[in-house]
Design a protein around this motif. Structure first.
Motif, PDB file in Angstrom:
ATOM      1  N   ARG A 125      -5.601  20.525 -44.425  1.00 45.65           N
ATOM      2  CA  ARG A 125      -6.877  20.802 -44.583  1.00 45.65           C
ATOM      3  C   ARG A 125      -6.990  22.294 -44.138  1.00 45.65           C
ATOM      4  O   ARG A 125      -7.523  23.210 -44.749  1.00 45.65           O
ATOM      5  CB  ARG A 125      -7.888  19.773 -43.499  1.00 45.65           C
ATOM      6  CG  ARG A 125      -9.326  20.569 -43.425  1.00 45.65           C
ATOM      7  CD  ARG A 125      -9.921  20.025 -44.694  1.00 45.65           C
ATOM      8  NE  ARG A 125     -11.328  20.433 -44.635  1.00 45.65           N
ATOM      9  CZ  ARG A 125     -12.213  20.169 -45.624  1.00 45.65           C
ATOM     10  NH1 ARG A 125     -11.828  19.269 -46.745  1.00 45.65           N
ATOM     11  NH2 ARG A 125     -13.575  20.510 -45.478  1.00 45.65           N
ATOM     12  N   ASP A 126      -6.681  22.608 -42.826  1.00 48.95           N
ATOM     13  CA  ASP A 126      -6.982  23.865 -42.480  1.00 48.95           C
ATOM     14  C   ASP A 126      -5.770  25.069 -42.871  1.00 48.95           C
ATOM     15  O   ASP A 126      -6.391  26.178 -42.947  1.00 48.95           O
ATOM     16  CB  ASP A 126      -6.739  24.001 -40.747  1.00 48.95           C
ATOM     17  CG  ASP A 126      -7.982  23.633 -40.174  1.00 48.95           C
ATOM     18  OD1 ASP A 126      -9.209  23.818 -40.628  1.00 48.95           O
ATOM     19  OD2 ASP A 126      -7.758  22.862 -39.064  1.00 48.95           O
ATOM     20  N   ILE A 127      -4.622  24.748 -43.190  1.00 46.93           N
ATOM     21  CA  ILE A 127      -3.755  25.824 -43.930  1.00 46.93           C
ATOM     22  C   ILE A 127      -3.794  25.790 -45.191  1.00 46.93           C
ATOM     23  O   ILE A 127      -3.974  26.639 -46.325  1.00 46.93           O
ATOM     24  CB  ILE A 127      -2.414  25.686 -43.335  1.00 46.93           C
ATOM     25  CG1 ILE A 127      -2.766  26.026 -41.636  1.00 46.93           C
ATOM     26  CG2 ILE A 127      -1.533  26.575 -43.869  1.00 46.93           C
ATOM     27  CD1 ILE A 127      -1.256  25.522 -40.872  1.00 46.93           C
ATOM     28  N   GLN A 129      -5.846  23.976 -47.217  1.00 49.08           N
ATOM     29  CA  GLN A 129      -7.192  23.690 -47.922  1.00 49.08           C
ATOM     30  C   GLN A 129      -7.644  22.733 -48.898  1.00 49.08           C
ATOM     31  O   GLN A 129      -8.244  23.107 -49.778  1.00 49.08           O
ATOM     32  CB  GLN A 129      -7.714  25.254 -48.353  1.00 49.08           C
ATOM     33  CG  GLN A 129      -7.796  26.326 -47.061  1.00 49.08           C
ATOM     34  CD  GLN A 129      -7.850  27.590 -47.468  1.00 49.08           C
ATOM     35  OE1 GLN A 129      -8.361  28.038 -48.534  1.00 49.08           O
ATOM     36  NE2 GLN A 129      -7.112  28.297 -46.768  1.00 49.08           N
ATOM     37  N   TYR A 130      -7.205  21.441 -48.546  1.00 45.06           N
ATOM     38  CA  TYR A 130      -7.368  20.471 -49.696  1.00 45.06           C
ATOM     39  C   TYR A 130      -8.581  19.840 -49.286  1.00 45.06           C
ATOM     40  O   TYR A 130      -9.143  19.761 -48.082  1.00 45.06           O
ATOM     41  CB  TYR A 130      -6.290  19.556 -49.663  1.00 45.06           C
ATOM     42  CG  TYR A 130      -5.139  19.880 -50.098  1.00 45.06           C
ATOM     43  CD1 TYR A 130      -5.015  20.269 -51.547  1.00 45.06           C
ATOM     44  CD2 TYR A 130      -3.715  19.831 -49.535  1.00 45.06           C
ATOM     45  CE1 TYR A 130      -3.859  20.399 -52.394  1.00 45.06           C
ATOM     46  CE2 TYR A 130      -2.596  20.519 -50.280  1.00 45.06           C
ATOM     47  CZ  TYR A 130      -2.667  20.658 -51.505  1.00 45.06           C
ATOM     48  OH  TYR A 130      -1.443  20.869 -52.166  1.00 45.06           O
ATOM     49  N   GLU A 131      -9.267  19.425 -50.020  1.00 42.22           N
ATOM     50  CA  GLU A 131     -10.575  18.524 -49.951  1.00 42.22           C
ATOM     51  C   GLU A 131     -10.275  17.143 -49.621  1.00 42.22           C
ATOM     52  O   GLU A 131      -8.717  16.895 -49.664  1.00 42.22           O
ATOM     53  CB  GLU A 131     -11.355  18.403 -51.454  1.00 42.22           C
ATOM     54  CG  GLU A 131     -12.171  19.421 -51.883  1.00 42.22           C
ATOM     55  CD  GLU A 131     -13.314  20.043 -51.154  1.00 42.22           C
ATOM     56  OE1 GLU A 131     -13.764  19.188 -50.154  1.00 42.22           O
ATOM     57  OE2 GLU A 131     -13.896  20.826 -51.359  1.00 42.22           O
ATOM     58  N   PHE A 132     -10.980  16.437 -48.753  1.00 40.45           N
ATOM     59  CA  PHE A 132     -10.711  15.106 -48.286  1.00 40.45           C
ATOM     60  C   PHE A 132     -10.195  14.187 -49.299  1.00 40.45           C
ATOM     61  O   PHE A 132      -9.252  13.347 -48.925  1.00 40.45           O
ATOM     62  CB  PHE A 132     -11.996  14.490 -47.477  1.00 40.45           C
ATOM     63  CG  PHE A 132     -12.288  15.337 -46.519  1.00 40.45           C
ATOM     64  CD1 PHE A 132     -11.442  15.291 -44.970  1.00 40.45           C
ATOM     65  CD2 PHE A 132     -13.454  16.023 -46.048  1.00 40.45           C
ATOM     66  CE1 PHE A 132     -11.741  16.026 -44.271  1.00 40.45           C
ATOM     67  CE2 PHE A 132     -14.023  16.777 -45.299  1.00 40.45           C
ATOM     68  CZ  PHE A 132     -13.083  16.854 -44.003  1.00 40.45           C
TER      69      PHE A 132
END
Lengths: 170, 139
Positions: A125-127, A129-132
């Motif tokens: 998520r933070d690196i 940056q994928y959607e949930f």
């Protein structure tokens, strides 16, 4: 032929991403590099038809995750690495934070000390940056579970940051 | 800069409620040169870490030289040997040339000697005839 070239480019573009994710789980750069090669070999073994699928990326992340978890599992059975783990655990104390060369190293350690699943969610998520929904597909858990992991991980991180503020970090 | 908004965003971030866009804006803010209030500044390393971690790349020259290139060194060496062998046999050192010369000289001398010897042997043919004829009488 065009598809083939496309596939080569796609894999090339994924190499760094796979490396980052495997490094997050395996910690060691050497092991992560080996794991990355393994994942890429597995991607090459995909059928022509499967190569066309839109989300080779998500697929590669899933393979990477499974490969790393397998590696970690077999490592845990190894007596030597257990001893190693204990040594590193003892150094996690806040008073040791000064040992880290810079703050990034400290943040890196902070994330690496999280349980594997939370570590993985932070990485994706933070690196990356994928959607949930993508993270849920990669980890093969419901989206709600991904959010739970993420919230838990971020709160742990915040707790550590607040502790530092109280005790001070050089 | 509207810091109240950022505070709210940070709270939502830690609750896992922010969208990718909001998270990107937080990363941008903490990676910018902006003057960040003290209570938020402590989180700066987290977002600068996320930013720099995105640029971690697969280490291409990670493996030790010998390990990575060993098979190629072996291939190069064997190719070199294969090509070097015929060259080596054609190229002669001065010593070998001298030896070859001496050999040729010896050969021609031997040839000359053998022609003389053969000539001498021809004369022996008469002796053979003489032997045969004398044997007839002596028997």
């Amino acid at each position: 032929m065009a598809i083939e070239n496309n596939f080569v480019d796609q894999i090339e573009a994924l190499r760094d991403k796979i490396f980052r994710v495997t490094k997050r789980l395996l910690i060691s750069s050497d092991e992560a590099a080996d794991a990355t090669q393994e994942v890429i070999i597995k991607l090459w073994q995909l059928d022509q038809n499967d190569r066309k699928i839109e989300n080779v990326e998500a697929y590669s992340m899933t393979i990477a995750k499974n490969y790393c978890l397998d590696r970690l599992k077999s490592k845990q059975a190894n007596q030597l690495s257990l001893v190693e783990n204990q040594v590193t655990k003892r150094q996690t104390g806040l008073e040791r934070t000064l040992e880290y060369k810079n703050q990034w190293e400290w943040v890196n350690k902070l994330i690496n000390d999280l349980p594997e699943k939370e570590r993985m969610v932070i990485q994706l998520r933070d690196i990356e940056q994928y959607e949930f929904d993508k993270i849920a597909a990669i980890l093969d858990v419901p989206q709600g579970t991904v959010r739970v992991y993420l919230t838990r991980a971020r709160k742990k991180i915040r707790t550590q940051f607040l502790k530092i503020q109280q005790h001070g970090l050089g | 800069m509207d810091w109240d908004k950022t505070h709210l965003l940070m709270d939502r971030y830690f609750e896992g409620e922010t969208t990718l866009e909001e998270e990107a804006s937080l990363r941008r803010l903490f990676n910018s040169a902006a003057e960040i209030p003290e209570d938020l500044k402590k989180y700066q390393p987290l977002f600068t870490y996320f930013e720099q971690s995105q640029h971690t790349v697969f280490p291409t020259t990670k493996k030790p030289f010998s390990k990575q290139f060993l098979p190629w060194i072996a291939v190069a060496a064997s190719v070199l040997i294969i090509f070097a062998i015929p060259f080596k046999s054609q190229q002669q050192t001065p010593d070998e040339q001298q030896l070859q010369q001496a050999y040729e000289e010896l050969r021609s001398n031997m040839n000359v000697m053998s022609t003389y010897l053969n000539k001498g042997k021809k004369q022996l043919a008469y002796l053979e005839v003489w032997n045969q004829t004398t044997q007839k009488f002596i028997k």
